[in-house]
Design a protein around this motif. Structure first.
Motif, PDB file in Angstrom:
ATOM      1  N   GLY A 189      54.836  99.055  41.146  1.00 54.68           N
ATOM      2  CA  GLY A 189      54.070  98.167  40.273  1.00 54.68           C
ATOM      3  C   GLY A 189      54.577  96.642  40.411  1.00 54.68           C
ATOM      4  N   GLU A 190      53.674  96.038  39.511  1.00 53.85           N
ATOM      5  CA  GLU A 190      54.030  94.498  39.376  1.00 53.85           C
ATOM      6  C   GLU A 190      55.213  94.064  38.990  1.00 53.85           C
ATOM      7  OE1 GLU A 190      52.152  90.794  37.214  1.00 53.85           O
ATOM      8  OE2 GLU A 190      50.779  92.665  37.303  1.00 53.85           O
ATOM      9  N   LEU A 191      55.950  93.082  39.792  1.00 60.56           N
ATOM     10  CA  LEU A 191      57.402  92.814  39.092  1.00 60.56           C
ATOM     11  C   LEU A 191      57.646  91.857  38.036  1.00 60.56           C
ATOM     12  CD1 LEU A 191      59.283  92.943  42.429  1.00 60.56           C
ATOM     13  CD2 LEU A 191      59.230  94.757  40.897  1.00 60.56           C
ATOM     14  N   LEU A 192      58.204  92.063  37.184  1.00 62.75           N
ATOM     15  CA  LEU A 192      58.445  91.039  36.050  1.00 62.75           C
ATOM     16  C   LEU A 192      59.736  90.328  35.830  1.00 62.75           C
ATOM     17  CD1 LEU A 192      56.640  93.290  33.167  1.00 62.75           C
ATOM     18  CD2 LEU A 192      55.755  91.309  34.533  1.00 62.75           C
ATOM     19  N   GLU A 193      60.026  89.415  35.048  1.00 64.92           N
ATOM     20  CA  GLU A 193      61.073  88.709  34.869  1.00 64.92           C
ATOM     21  C   GLU A 193      61.919  89.439  33.924  1.00 64.92           C
ATOM     22  OE1 GLU A 193      62.128  84.174  33.739  1.00 64.92           O
ATOM     23  OE2 GLU A 193      60.830  84.296  35.520  1.00 64.92           O
ATOM     24  N   SER A 194      61.319  89.650  32.848  1.00 62.38           N
ATOM     25  CA  SER A 194      62.029  90.492  31.650  1.00 62.38           C
ATOM     26  C   SER A 194      61.100  91.592  30.945  1.00 62.38           C
ATOM     27  CB  SER A 194      62.545  89.656  30.707  1.00 62.38           C
ATOM     28  OG  SER A 194      61.543  89.031  29.967  1.00 62.38           O
ATOM     29  N   ILE A 195      61.475  92.494  30.370  1.00 59.08           N
ATOM     30  CA  ILE A 195      60.611  93.487  29.575  1.00 59.08           C
ATOM     31  C   ILE A 195      61.539  94.053  28.354  1.00 59.08           C
ATOM     32  CG2 ILE A 195      61.650  95.241  30.845  1.00 59.08           C
ATOM     33  CD1 ILE A 195      58.838  96.363  31.373  1.00 59.08           C
ATOM     34  N   ARG A 196      60.853  94.827  27.682  1.00 58.70           N
ATOM     35  CA  ARG A 196      61.566  95.317  26.328  1.00 58.70           C
ATOM     36  C   ARG A 196      62.169  96.566  27.041  1.00 58.70           C
ATOM     37  NH1 ARG A 196      58.482  95.397  20.905  1.00 58.70           N
ATOM     38  NH2 ARG A 196      59.383  97.692  21.059  1.00 58.70           N
ATOM     39  N   ILE A 197      63.297  96.531  26.210  1.00 57.67           N
ATOM     40  CA  ILE A 197      64.066  97.824  26.997  1.00 57.67           C
ATOM     41  C   ILE A 197      63.621  99.163  26.581  1.00 57.67           C
ATOM     42  CG2 ILE A 197      65.517  98.053  24.553  1.00 57.67           C
ATOM     43  CD1 ILE A 197      68.246  98.313  26.246  1.00 57.67           C
ATOM     44  N   ASP A 198      62.877  99.474  25.591  1.00 65.39           N
ATOM     45  CA  ASP A 198      62.138 100.632  25.313  1.00 65.39           C
ATOM     46  C   ASP A 198      61.321 100.942  26.357  1.00 65.39           C
ATOM     47  OD1 ASP A 198      60.630  99.041  24.334  1.00 65.39           O
ATOM     48  OD2 ASP A 198      59.769 100.372  22.671  1.00 65.39           O
ATOM     49  N   LYS A 199      60.438 100.007  26.850  1.00 64.55           N
ATOM     50  CA  LYS A 199      59.453  99.984  27.780  1.00 64.55           C
ATOM     51  C   LYS A 199      60.377 100.204  29.135  1.00 64.55           C
ATOM     52  CE  LYS A 199      54.988  98.365  29.498  1.00 64.55           C
ATOM     53  NZ  LYS A 199      54.417  97.258  29.354  1.00 64.55           N
ATOM     54  N   TRP A 200      61.248  99.428  29.552  1.00 66.02           N
ATOM     55  CA  TRP A 200      61.979  99.725  30.769  1.00 66.02           C
ATOM     56  C   TRP A 200      62.452 101.085  31.115  1.00 66.02           C
ATOM     57  CZ3 TRP A 200      66.809 101.248  32.615  1.00 66.02           C
ATOM     58  CH2 TRP A 200      66.916 100.853  34.028  1.00 66.02           C
ATOM     59  N   LEU A 201      63.063 101.676  29.666  1.00 66.21           N
ATOM     60  CA  LEU A 201      63.666 103.252  29.765  1.00 66.21           C
ATOM     61  C   LEU A 201      62.559 104.035  30.181  1.00 66.21           C
ATOM     62  CD1 LEU A 201      65.948 102.800  26.783  1.00 66.21           C
ATOM     63  CD2 LEU A 201      66.487 103.166  29.182  1.00 66.21           C
ATOM     64  N   TRP A 202      61.351 103.888  29.782  1.00 61.03           N
ATOM     65  CA  TRP A 202      60.072 104.491  29.722  1.00 61.03           C
ATOM     66  C   TRP A 202      59.750 104.455  31.389  1.00 61.03           C
ATOM     67  CZ3 TRP A 202      54.896 102.704  30.816  1.00 61.03           C
ATOM     68  CH2 TRP A 202      54.055 103.856  30.903  1.00 61.03           C
ATOM     69  N   THR A 203      59.699 103.211  31.901  1.00 64.62           N
ATOM     70  CA  THR A 203      59.252 103.018  33.201  1.00 64.62           C
ATOM     71  C   THR A 203      60.270 103.780  34.245  1.00 64.62           C
ATOM     72  OG1 THR A 203      59.990 100.887  33.498  1.00 64.62           O
ATOM     73  CG2 THR A 203      57.986 101.011  32.766  1.00 64.62           C
ATOM     74  N   ALA A 204      61.587 103.492  33.994  1.00 67.80           N
ATOM     75  CA  ALA A 204      62.461 104.060  34.914  1.00 67.80           C
ATOM     76  C   ALA A 204      62.888 105.729  34.668  1.00 67.80           C
ATOM     77  CB  ALA A 204      64.157 103.397  34.455  1.00 67.80           C
ATOM     78  N   ARG A 205      62.064 106.355  33.846  1.00 71.33           N
ATOM     79  CA  ARG A 205      61.833 107.861  33.533  1.00 71.33           C
ATOM     80  C   ARG A 205      63.222 108.289  33.295  1.00 71.33           C
ATOM     81  NH1 ARG A 205      57.612 110.458  36.199  1.00 71.33           N
ATOM     82  NH2 ARG A 205      56.169 109.005  37.125  1.00 71.33           N
ATOM     83  N   PHE A 206      63.929 107.381  32.260  1.00 76.83           N
ATOM     84  CA  PHE A 206      64.745 108.236  31.508  1.00 76.83           C
ATOM     85  C   PHE A 206      64.476 108.898  30.191  1.00 76.83           C
ATOM     86  CE2 PHE A 206      67.594 104.993  33.501  1.00 76.83           C
ATOM     87  CZ  PHE A 206      68.509 105.930  33.953  1.00 76.83           C
ATOM     88  N   PHE A 207      63.131 108.580  29.687  1.00 74.94           N
ATOM     89  CA  PHE A 207      62.342 109.319  28.623  1.00 74.94           C
ATOM     90  C   PHE A 207      61.019 109.488  29.115  1.00 74.94           C
ATOM     91  CE2 PHE A 207      66.061 106.907  26.818  1.00 74.94           C
ATOM     92  CZ  PHE A 207      66.742 107.926  25.943  1.00 74.94           C
ATOM     93  N   LYS A 208      60.393 110.465  28.525  1.00 74.65           N
ATOM     94  CA  LYS A 208      59.039 111.107  28.764  1.00 74.65           C
ATOM     95  C   LYS A 208      58.027 110.068  28.090  1.00 74.65           C
ATOM     96  CE  LYS A 208      56.568 115.363  29.315  1.00 74.65           C
ATOM     97  NZ  LYS A 208      56.490 116.859  29.282  1.00 74.65           N
ATOM     98  N   THR A 209      58.272 109.596  26.994  1.00 71.14           N
ATOM     99  CA  THR A 209      57.352 108.620  26.185  1.00 71.14           C
ATOM    100  C   THR A 209      58.092 107.510  25.827  1.00 71.14           C
ATOM    101  OG1 THR A 209      57.794 109.578  24.203  1.00 71.14           O
ATOM    102  CG2 THR A 209      55.991 110.717  25.374  1.00 71.14           C
ATOM    103  N   ARG A 210      57.426 106.561  25.489  1.00 67.10           N
ATOM    104  CA  ARG A 210      58.131 105.016  25.143  1.00 67.10           C
ATOM    105  C   ARG A 210      58.485 105.227  23.653  1.00 67.10           C
ATOM    106  NH1 ARG A 210      54.984  99.356  25.213  1.00 67.10           N
ATOM    107  NH2 ARG A 210      56.491  98.257  24.129  1.00 67.10           N
ATOM    108  N   SER A 211      57.975 106.123  22.763  1.00 68.80           N
ATOM    109  CA  SER A 211      58.339 106.269  21.624  1.00 68.80           C
ATOM    110  C   SER A 211      59.786 107.069  21.614  1.00 68.80           C
ATOM    111  CB  SER A 211      57.344 106.897  20.701  1.00 68.80           C
ATOM    112  OG  SER A 211      56.947 108.475  21.142  1.00 68.80           O
ATOM    113  N   LEU A 212      59.934 107.979  22.453  1.00 69.84           N
ATOM    114  CA  LEU A 212      61.115 108.772  22.518  1.00 69.84           C
ATOM    115  C   LEU A 212      62.313 107.579  22.977  1.00 69.84           C
ATOM    116  CD1 LEU A 212      60.237 112.178  24.148  1.00 69.84           C
ATOM    117  CD2 LEU A 212      61.138 111.842  21.791  1.00 69.84           C
ATOM    118  N   ALA A 213      61.982 106.806  23.965  1.00 67.68           N
ATOM    119  CA  ALA A 213      62.593 105.579  24.256  1.00 67.68           C
ATOM    120  C   ALA A 213      63.128 104.783  23.160  1.00 67.68           C
ATOM    121  CB  ALA A 213      62.385 104.914  25.597  1.00 67.68           C
ATOM    122  N   ALA A 214      62.183 104.330  22.403  1.00 65.75           N
ATOM    123  CA  ALA A 214      62.484 103.520  21.083  1.00 65.75           C
ATOM    124  C   ALA A 214      63.507 104.014  20.243  1.00 65.75           C
ATOM    125  CB  ALA A 214      61.112 103.102  20.687  1.00 65.75           C
ATOM    126  N   ASP A 215      63.130 105.412  19.815  1.00 69.74           N
ATOM    127  CA  ASP A 215      63.930 106.170  19.049  1.00 69.74           C
ATOM    128  C   ASP A 215      65.391 106.376  19.330  1.00 69.74           C
ATOM    129  OD1 ASP A 215      61.683 106.715  17.399  1.00 69.74           O
ATOM    130  OD2 ASP A 215      61.231 108.666  17.925  1.00 69.74           O
TER     131      ASP A 215
END
Length: 132
Positions: free
Chosen positions: A2-28
């Motif tokens: 995907g497109e590369l960025l300079e910074s990103i929210r941590i919950d979104k990064w955890l979701w994109t890196a497949r540590f969590f199935k959904t972004r809400s699980l990552a945020a929790d």
């Protein structure tokens, strides 16, 4: 990838890196103190950059990783390894935990079922649970 960025929210990064199935699980998980950035507790809105050190606690396992890439969208499982680098101590510790849990399951005689219950089996299970 995907497109590369300079910074990103941590919950979104955890979701994109497949540590969590959904972004809400990552945020929790972030809100619950399961994720630390540079050894400090953070909020889900924390912006992370390349080079950030993350400590992730999930289901009894722990990852100590360094962010090496940031993608805008969730990437395939093959490309995930380009987003972070796990420390060797963390990998060894996690593999030891996996082996220990596997040995415990064998000692306790816990066996995974070979197949899912069919309709008749499910009815029997429901019938059995209603009787109690």
């Amino acid at each position: 990838m995907g497109e590369l960025l300079e910074s990103i929210r941590i919950d979104k990064w955890l979701w994109t890196a497949r540590f969590f199935k959904t972004r809400s699980l990552a945020a929790d998980a972030v809100s619950g103190g399961k994720i630390h950035c540079n050894k400090q507790r953070v909020k889900p809105s924390k912006e992370i950059k390349i080079g950030a050190n993350l400590s992730i606690h999930k289901e009894g396992y722990e990852w100590d990783i360094t962010v090496t890439g940031i993608a805008k969208q969730r990437v395939s499982a093959k490309e995930v390894m380009t987003l972070y680098e796990e420390s060797s101590e963390s990998a060894v510790k996690r593999h030891n935990q996996i082996n220990l849990k596997r040995e415990e399951r064998q000692l306790l005689g816990i066996v995974k079922p070979e197949n899912k219950p069919n309709k008749k089996d499910r009815r029997l299970i429901h019938y059995f649970k209603r009787i109690e």
